[in-house]
Design a protein around this motif. Structure first.
Motif, PDB file in Angstrom:
ATOM      1  N   GLU A 138       0.829  -1.212   0.000  1.00  0.00           N
ATOM      2  CA  GLU A 138       0.000   0.000   0.000  1.00  0.00           C
ATOM      3  C   GLU A 138       0.861   1.258   0.000  1.00  0.00           C
ATOM      4  O   GLU A 138       0.562   2.228  -0.703  1.00  0.00           O
ATOM      5  CB  GLU A 138      -0.929  -0.008   1.215  1.00  0.00           C
ATOM      6  N   GLN A 139       1.935   1.251   0.794  1.00  0.00           N
ATOM      7  CA  GLN A 139       2.822   2.410   0.854  1.00  0.00           C
ATOM      8  C   GLN A 139       3.513   2.641  -0.485  1.00  0.00           C
ATOM      9  O   GLN A 139       3.647   3.779  -0.935  1.00  0.00           O
ATOM     10  CB  GLN A 139       3.865   2.216   1.960  1.00  0.00           C
ATOM     11  N   TRP A 140       3.963   1.541  -1.111  1.00  0.00           N
ATOM     12  CA  TRP A 140       4.652   1.676  -2.395  1.00  0.00           C
ATOM     13  C   TRP A 140       3.712   2.257  -3.448  1.00  0.00           C
ATOM     14  O   TRP A 140       4.077   3.190  -4.179  1.00  0.00           O
ATOM     15  CB  TRP A 140       5.186   0.318  -2.865  1.00  0.00           C
ATOM     16  N   GLU A 141       2.519   1.718  -3.530  1.00  0.00           N
ATOM     17  CA  GLU A 141       1.554   2.197  -4.523  1.00  0.00           C
ATOM     18  C   GLU A 141       1.152   3.648  -4.261  1.00  0.00           C
ATOM     19  O   GLU A 141       0.989   4.436  -5.203  1.00  0.00           O
ATOM     20  CB  GLU A 141       0.323   1.289  -4.536  1.00  0.00           C
ATOM     21  N   ASN A 142       1.014   4.011  -2.996  1.00  0.00           N
ATOM     22  CA  ASN A 142       0.662   5.381  -2.637  1.00  0.00           C
ATOM     23  C   ASN A 142       1.751   6.351  -3.094  1.00  0.00           C
ATOM     24  O   ASN A 142       1.470   7.404  -3.687  1.00  0.00           O
ATOM     25  CB  ASN A 142       0.460   5.478  -1.124  1.00  0.00           C
ATOM     26  N   ASN A 143       3.013   5.988  -2.846  1.00  0.00           N
ATOM     27  CA  ASN A 143       4.126   6.836  -3.274  1.00  0.00           C
ATOM     28  C   ASN A 143       4.240   6.888  -4.794  1.00  0.00           C
ATOM     29  O   ASN A 143       4.566   7.941  -5.365  1.00  0.00           O
ATOM     30  CB  ASN A 143       5.437   6.333  -2.677  1.00  0.00           C
ATOM     31  N   TYR A 144       3.972   5.777  -5.432  1.00  0.00           N
ATOM     32  CA  TYR A 144       4.048   5.726  -6.898  1.00  0.00           C
ATOM     33  C   TYR A 144       3.060   6.706  -7.528  1.00  0.00           C
ATOM     34  O   TYR A 144       3.426   7.486  -8.427  1.00  0.00           O
ATOM     35  CB  TYR A 144       3.776   4.307  -7.390  1.00  0.00           C
ATOM     36  N   TYR A 145       1.820   6.674  -7.062  1.00  0.00           N
ATOM     37  CA  TYR A 145       0.801   7.549  -7.656  1.00  0.00           C
ATOM     38  C   TYR A 145       1.024   9.015  -7.279  1.00  0.00           C
ATOM     39  O   TYR A 145       0.687   9.923  -8.054  1.00  0.00           O
ATOM     40  CB  TYR A 145      -0.597   7.077  -7.273  1.00  0.00           C
ATOM     41  N   LYS A 146       1.624   9.267  -6.119  1.00  0.00           N
ATOM     42  CA  LYS A 146       2.002  10.637  -5.773  1.00  0.00           C
ATOM     43  C   LYS A 146       3.081  11.136  -6.729  1.00  0.00           C
ATOM     44  O   LYS A 146       3.058  12.296  -7.175  1.00  0.00           O
ATOM     45  CB  LYS A 146       2.526  10.694  -4.337  1.00  0.00           C
ATOM     46  N   LEU A 147       4.049  10.266  -7.027  1.00  0.00           N
ATOM     47  CA  LEU A 147       5.121  10.625  -7.955  1.00  0.00           C
ATOM     48  C   LEU A 147       4.558  10.866  -9.348  1.00  0.00           C
ATOM     49  O   LEU A 147       4.930  11.841 -10.021  1.00  0.00           O
ATOM     50  CB  LEU A 147       6.172   9.511  -7.994  1.00  0.00           C
ATOM     51  N   LYS A 148       3.675   9.997  -9.766  1.00  0.00           N
ATOM     52  CA  LYS A 148       3.068  10.118 -11.096  1.00  0.00           C
ATOM     53  C   LYS A 148       2.337  11.451 -11.231  1.00  0.00           C
ATOM     54  O   LYS A 148       2.476  12.152 -12.248  1.00  0.00           O
ATOM     55  CB  LYS A 148       2.105   8.954 -11.327  1.00  0.00           C
ATOM     56  N   ASP A 149       1.567  11.830 -10.210  1.00  0.00           N
ATOM     57  CA  ASP A 149       0.846  13.104 -10.234  1.00  0.00           C
ATOM     58  C   ASP A 149       1.810  14.287 -10.205  1.00  0.00           C
ATOM     59  O   ASP A 149       1.576  15.309 -10.868  1.00  0.00           O
ATOM     60  CB  ASP A 149      -0.117  13.192  -9.038  1.00  0.00           C
ATOM     61  N   PHE A 150       2.890  14.147  -9.415  1.00  0.00           N
ATOM     62  CA  PHE A 150       3.868  15.226  -9.310  1.00  0.00           C
ATOM     63  C   PHE A 150       4.494  15.509 -10.674  1.00  0.00           C
ATOM     64  O   PHE A 150       4.594  16.665 -11.101  1.00  0.00           O
ATOM     65  CB  PHE A 150       4.953  14.853  -8.298  1.00  0.00           C
TER      66      PHE A 150
ATOM     67  N   LEU B  81       9.339  12.431  -1.825  1.00  0.00           N
ATOM     68  CA  LEU B  81       9.292  11.752  -3.125  1.00  0.00           C
ATOM     69  C   LEU B  81      10.697  11.557  -3.692  1.00  0.00           C
ATOM     70  O   LEU B  81      11.003  10.517  -4.283  1.00  0.00           O
ATOM     71  CB  LEU B  81       8.436  12.545  -4.111  1.00  0.00           C
ATOM     72  N   TYR B  82      11.554  12.567  -3.497  1.00  0.00           N
ATOM     73  CA  TYR B  82      12.933  12.440  -3.973  1.00  0.00           C
ATOM     74  C   TYR B  82      13.635  11.266  -3.275  1.00  0.00           C
ATOM     75  O   TYR B  82      14.309  10.455  -3.923  1.00  0.00           O
ATOM     76  CB  TYR B  82      13.699  13.736  -3.722  1.00  0.00           C
ATOM     77  N   ASN B  83      13.484  11.178  -1.950  1.00  0.00           N
ATOM     78  CA  ASN B  83      14.102  10.087  -1.191  1.00  0.00           C
ATOM     79  C   ASN B  83      13.530   8.742  -1.602  1.00  0.00           C
ATOM     80  O   ASN B  83      14.263   7.739  -1.661  1.00  0.00           O
ATOM     81  CB  ASN B  83      13.898  10.312   0.316  1.00  0.00           C
ATOM     82  N   TRP B  84      12.232   8.709  -1.887  1.00  0.00           N
ATOM     83  CA  TRP B  84      11.607   7.451  -2.325  1.00  0.00           C
ATOM     84  C   TRP B  84      12.171   7.021  -3.674  1.00  0.00           C
ATOM     85  O   TRP B  84      12.472   5.844  -3.882  1.00  0.00           O
ATOM     86  CB  TRP B  84      10.093   7.632  -2.421  1.00  0.00           C
ATOM     87  N   CYS B  85      12.350   7.969  -4.589  1.00  0.00           N
ATOM     88  CA  CYS B  85      12.942   7.653  -5.903  1.00  0.00           C
ATOM     89  C   CYS B  85      14.362   7.110  -5.730  1.00  0.00           C
ATOM     90  O   CYS B  85      14.758   6.140  -6.391  1.00  0.00           O
ATOM     91  CB  CYS B  85      12.973   8.903  -6.788  1.00  0.00           C
TER      92      CYS B  85
END
Length: 317
Positions: free
Chosen positions: A95-107, A127-131
Motif C-alpha cells: 500500500e505504501q509503495w503504490e501510494n508513493n508511486y501515484y504521488k510521484l506520477k501526479d507530481f 518523493l525524492y528520497n523514495w525515488c
C-alpha cells in the motif's frame, strides 16, 4: 481393575507439570505483542525508540527466524502470530509503495519535472528520497527486490534510473570527507541526507579495511597516513560519528534485522561475490571481530546466538 479415583503417578506428573521458563516468557511476550497491536494498531518494531516496544520488536525477529527454520520448536499460536505479522507487513508495504508511486506520477504530470533534493516542500523531499530508494534497491545498493511489475510501472512514467552513478576514486572520497570534517567539526554519519550517508559508509569501510573485518579491500600505508594526519578516528565511537547510543542501537538492530531476513530468505550467509551482500558480509565479520576482542556486549552475543550465528566463515568458531 484399579479403584476409581486412583491416579497413575506418571499421568499425575504430566498433568501437574508447570510450564518451563522459556514457555512462560514466550507466552508473556505473545500476550504483550497482541496487546501492543490492539492499543497502537501496529506491530512492534525492532528499531523502535520506545523502550517498551523495542524488546517486543526484537522478540518478533527471533521468533520469525525460528518460524522459518525450526517451526517444530514453536506452538501453533506463535506460528500463526508470525504469519499474521508478515502478511500485515507485506500488505502495508504494498500500500505504501503504490501510494508513493501515484504521488510521484501526479507530481511529474503537474510539475513537468522530477522531484529535486533540498526542496522547501517536504512532500517533494519525501518523493525524492523514495525515488532514490527505488534506484538503490534495483542497483543492489540497498537490500531488497524490485519486482518486474514495479519496474514496468516506473518505466511507464519515464522513471530516470541513473544506473551508471560515477564511482569515486579514493582521493575524491577522501577530499570530500576532509572538507566535511573541517567544515562541521565531526565525521559524517548515517542521516536522511543521501550524500552524507554515502560519505559515512566510506568512513566505515576505511575502518573495516584497516582492522581486517572487511577483506574486500585494503589500504596502503600512504592512505592510512593521510587519514591519520587528518585526525581520523579509527575506532568507531559515539563522539566520532555524531550519533547517540540510542541511535547506534537502532542502527545495530536494523542491521541485525536485515541479516536475519537475508539468511532466512536465501538459506545461507552473505558473501563478497555480490555487491549487495558485501555490507552484510562486513557486518557479519565485524561482529565476530568484536567478540574476539571482547568488545561485543553479552546481550548482543545472546541475540546473535539465538539465530545460530556463525562466529566466522566456517563452522568451527
Amino acid at each position: 481393575m484399579e479403584p476409581i479415583g486412583k491416579i497413575d503417578k506418571k499421568s499425575k506428573v504430566r498433568k501437574t507439570r508447570k510450564p518451563n521458563k522459556v514457555s512462560k516468557k514466550r507466552n508473556n511476550k505473545y500476550r504483550s505483542t497482541i496487546a501492543f497491536f490492539e492499543k497502537n494498531n501496529k506491530w512492534p518494531s525492532p528499531t523502535a525508540k520506545d523502550p517498551k516496544e523495542l524488546p517486543l520488536g526484537q522478540w518478533i525477529v527471533r521468533i520469525r527466524y525460528l518460524r522459518n527454520h525450526f517451526p517444530e520448536r514453536l506452538p501453533e499460536k506463535i506460528i500463526e502470530l508470525v504469519d499474521r505479522i508478515d502478511a500485515d507487513k507485506l500488505q502495508k508495504s504494498t500500500e505504501q509503495w503504490e501510494n508513493n508511486y501515484y504521488k510521484l506520477k501526479d507530481f511529474v504530470k503537474n510539475e513537468k519535472r522530477w522531484p529535486l533534493p533540498g526542496s522547501p516542500n517536504p512532500e517533494e523531499n519525501k518523493l525524492y528520497n523514495w525515488c532514490t530508494t527505488q534506484k538503490s534497491v534495483r542497483n543492489g545498493i540497498l537490500q531488497g527486490r524490485l519486482s518486474d511489475e514495479r519496474i514496468q510501472m516506473l518505466d511507464a512514467i519515464g522513471f530516470q534510473w541513473n544506473k551508471n552513478r560515477k564511482k569515486r576514486s579514493w582521493n575524491e572520497s577522501f577530499n570530500m570527507v576532509k572538507k566535511y570534517y573541517l567544515h562541521n567539526g565531526r565525521w559524517p554519519s548515517h542521516a536522511t541526507d543521501s550524500e552524507e550517508t554515502r560519505l559515512a559508509k566510506w568512513c566505515s569501510k576505511m575502518r573495516a579495511y584497516k582492522n581486517g573485518t572487511d577483506k574486500t579491500g585494503k589500504l596502503t600505508s600512504l592512505q592510512i597516513k593521510k587519514l591519520t594526519d587528518l585526525g581520523f578516528e579509527w575506532e568507531l565511537t559515539v563522539t566520532s560519528n555524531g550519533r547517540t547510543e540510542e541511535q547506534l542501537n537502532r542502527i545495530w538492530f536494523g542491521r541485525y534485522t536485515e541479516f536475519c531476513d537475508f539468511i532466512t530468505t536465501y538459506k545461507r550467509y552473505p558473501s563478497t561475490t555480490s555487491e549487495e551482500e558485501r555490507a552484510l558480509y562486513s557486518w557479519w565479520m565485524r561482529m565476530a571481530h568484536l567478540r574476539r576482542k571482547g568488545k561485543l556486549n553479552n546481550d548482543r552475543i545472546l541475540l546473535l546466538n539465538s539465530i545460530g550465528f556463525k562466529w566466522g566463515r566456517g563452522n568451527n568458531e
